[in-house]
Design an enzyme around this catalytic site. Structure first.
Site, PDB file in Angstrom:
ATOM      1  N   ASP A 255      15.330 -25.722  11.551  1.00 11.60           N
ATOM      2  CA  ASP A 255      14.347 -24.735  11.988  1.00 11.60           C
ATOM      3  C   ASP A 255      14.365 -23.476  11.153  1.00 11.60           C
ATOM      4  O   ASP A 255      15.385 -23.117  10.587  1.00 11.60           O
ATOM      5  CB  ASP A 255      14.660 -24.289  13.429  1.00 11.60           C
TER       6      ASP A 255
ATOM      7  N   ARG B  91      17.205 -24.171  23.035  1.00 13.26           N
ATOM      8  CA  ARG B  91      17.144 -25.064  21.864  1.00 13.26           C
ATOM      9  C   ARG B  91      18.505 -25.250  21.201  1.00 13.26           C
ATOM     10  O   ARG B  91      18.714 -26.216  20.477  1.00 13.26           O
ATOM     11  CB  ARG B  91      16.146 -24.519  20.828  1.00 13.26           C
TER      12      ARG B  91
END
Ligand code: ADE
Length: 248
Positions: A167, A152
């Site tokens: 996030d 990611r």
């Protein structure tokens, strides 16, 4: 970046890259993953990777030779990093995931049985990684977790970089709450501010909610975080009761 996984159960990885972010990353060539069967690095008839522990005791221990041979043949250069997945390792977190995303080759050895010959740990790997304080039956699920979280952070893997930045854990905080349609679900309404069109106000609300959530659920994260002056003001205004789980 490239991941090389050393395992005695290569088939466990067959579905791992068949969907989602990992699949896209592989297709785009941003990520390369190679799965290696440890037994390919044995030279006896039974392709034996483990043996009884010296000194006696229960269970079997991974022999050093196949693991050393595997790593030596897989490693591309001195900058490659090698980790053993084990419950004794450093706790995997977002910071480590980000660091690993900058390494061009990460080799993950999936441990099994009662353990791995200590010489692998002392003389071959750069470290041990644990994904939590529990014992898995092997390192394979942990390798999957590490690969997913690391990938990611590779630029271009997640469609919107913004969503990685936002996030949970990235800024040392949990994520803010998200809502979508309908505006009213069984009488539970979406916070009004999200319809205001006022981006500054929405950002402020999100920051406040992220701080509230983190203070309520993960105060340990706040203790570690460098808190900006404006965040301090918000935190001070969150009373004990302010641990509201109300949407607005
Ligand atoms: N292997 C067994 N348990 C593990 C854990 N918690 N993390 C990483 N690898 C493991």
């Amino acid at each position: 970046m490239r991941f090389d996984i050393i395992t005695i159960f290569p088939e466990m990885f067959s579905g791992v890259f068949s969907g989602g972010v990992a699949k896209r990353a592989l297709e785009k060539g941003l990520l390369e993953v190679r799965i290696h069967d440890l037994r390919e690095y044995t030279h006896d008839k039974h392709r034996q990777v483990d043996d009884r522990p010296f000194g006696g005791g229960e269970g079997m221990v991974f022999k050093p030779e196949p693991i050393f041979e595997a790593v030596e043949s897989i490693r591309k250069n001195k900058r490659s990093r090698v980790f053993l997945l084990s419950p004794q390792g450093v706790k995997f977190d977002s910071g480590l995931a980000r660091k690993l995303s900058r390494v061009s080759q990460v080799i993950l050895i999936c441990g099994r049985y009662e353990g791995v010959d200590e010489r692998v740990i002392r003389h071959l790997v750069d470290g041990e990684i644990s994904i939590g304080d529990y014992v898995l039956s092997g390192g394979e699920p942990a390798a999957w977790v590490v690969m997913d979280a690391v990938s990611r952070f590779i630029p271009g893997v997640v469609g919107k970089e913004e969503s990685v930045r936002r996030d949970s854990f990235f800024g040392g905080l949990l994520d803010f709450p998200h809502f979508t349609r309908p505006r009213d679900f069984q009488g539970i309404k979406v916070p009004q501010v999200l319809f205001s069109g006022n981006h500054a106000k929405i950002s402020e609300w999100r920051r406040r909610k992220a701080l509230e959530k983190t203070k309520a659920l993960r105060p340990d994260l706040l203790a570690k975080k460098k808190i900006a002056p404006e965040e301090r003001v918000i935190l001070e205004s969150i009373t004990k009761k302010g641990k509201d789980n109300e949407p607005d």
